[in-house]
Design an enzyme around this catalytic site. Structure first.
Site, short mmCIF file in Angstrom:
data_model
loop_
_atom_site.label_atom_id
_atom_site.label_comp_id
_atom_site.label_asym_id
_atom_site.label_seq_id
_atom_site.Cartn_x
_atom_site.Cartn_y
_atom_site.Cartn_z
N GLY A 136 112.90 -20.95 -10.57
CA GLY A 136 112.64 -20.91 -12.00
C GLY A 136 113.44 -21.95 -12.74
CB CYS A 137 114.52 -22.15 -16.28
SG CYS A 137 115.50 -23.21 -17.36
CG PHE A 138 116.57 -27.21 -13.43
CD1 PHE A 138 116.69 -27.24 -14.81
CD2 PHE A 138 116.04 -28.33 -12.79
CE1 PHE A 138 116.29 -28.35 -15.55
CE2 PHE A 138 115.63 -29.45 -13.52
CZ PHE A 138 115.76 -29.46 -14.91
#
Length: 219
Positions: free
Chosen positions: A53-55
């Site tokens: 997901g969003c890093f």
């Protein structure tokens, strides 16, 4: 921004061509630790790469873990050379947002990192994590050695069984060899250390990884 919600992987033929070098500056040191984020790294350290997901939030989890020497965020698993963030978000590069984790195997095993990976996101959501939708948010373990591949595949099977027993959909984590890892722009690196109240996406299942089922030949 139509392609920001694209959930079908682009084919190599349709992917953006890219470029031969970065068009932005990549930092050389970690904002929190001051250590290098690009190789060469000290002898004895190993590298792991995960997409979950969003890093931004993903990187924060790993740089705080004992035994992790440095981290960085970037793009991997795609076709476009040296993509930028906007291109990755278009869905036309094939990349996923990823975290590079450099760790000391004498302090933390690769298996423990994989267990953490599974615990801090929901690996059943396919091309999304929570409200973040798109191929760049898919779950992935990108191995660098055959030993890592063996651990990753065993871990996926073990956690998949745990998820199924609890009524979750099938696990969607891809396990693949690490190709090129392209570092993300400077403002993405250690983003949540710079913006403490920034966005975190942790669409977790709340389940604990069954570590007793995972022998770690990479340790």
């Amino acid at each position: 921004m139509f392609f920001t919600r694209k959930t079908e992987l682009v084919s190599p033929e349709r992917a953006l061509r890219g470029r031969d070098q970065y068009e932005f500056v990549v930092p050389t040191t970690h904002y929190v630790t001051g250590r290098p984020i690009k190789p060469p790294f000290p002898e004895g350290l190993q590298t792991a790469v995960f997409g979950l997901g969003c890093f931004w939030g993903a990187e924060e989890v790993f740089w705080q873990k004992p035994g992790v020497w440095t981290t960085a965020v970037g793009y991997t698993g795609g076709f476009t050379k040296h993509p930028d963030y906007e291109e990755v978000c278009s869905g036309l590069t094939g990349h996923t947002e990823a975290v590079l984790v450099v760790f000391d195997p004498e302090v933390v095993s690769y298996g423990e990192l994989v267990a953490t990976f599974f615990e801090v996101h929901d690996p059943t959501q396919g091309m999304r994590q929570g409200n973040d939708v798109g191929t760049q948010y898919r779950s992935g373990i990108y191995w660098t050695t055959e030993a890592q591949r063996a651990v990753a595949e065993k871990a996926k099977a073990a956690f998949g069984a745990t998820l199924t027993a609890q009524g979750y959909d099938p696990i969607t984590t891809e396990v693949a060899p690490l190709g090129e890892f392209y570092y993300a722009e400077a403002y993405h690196q250690q983003y949540l250390a710079k913006v403490p109240n920034g966005y975190r996406c942790h669409a977790t299942t709340g389940l604990t990884f069954p570590r007793e089922q995972l022998a770690d030949p990479a340790a």
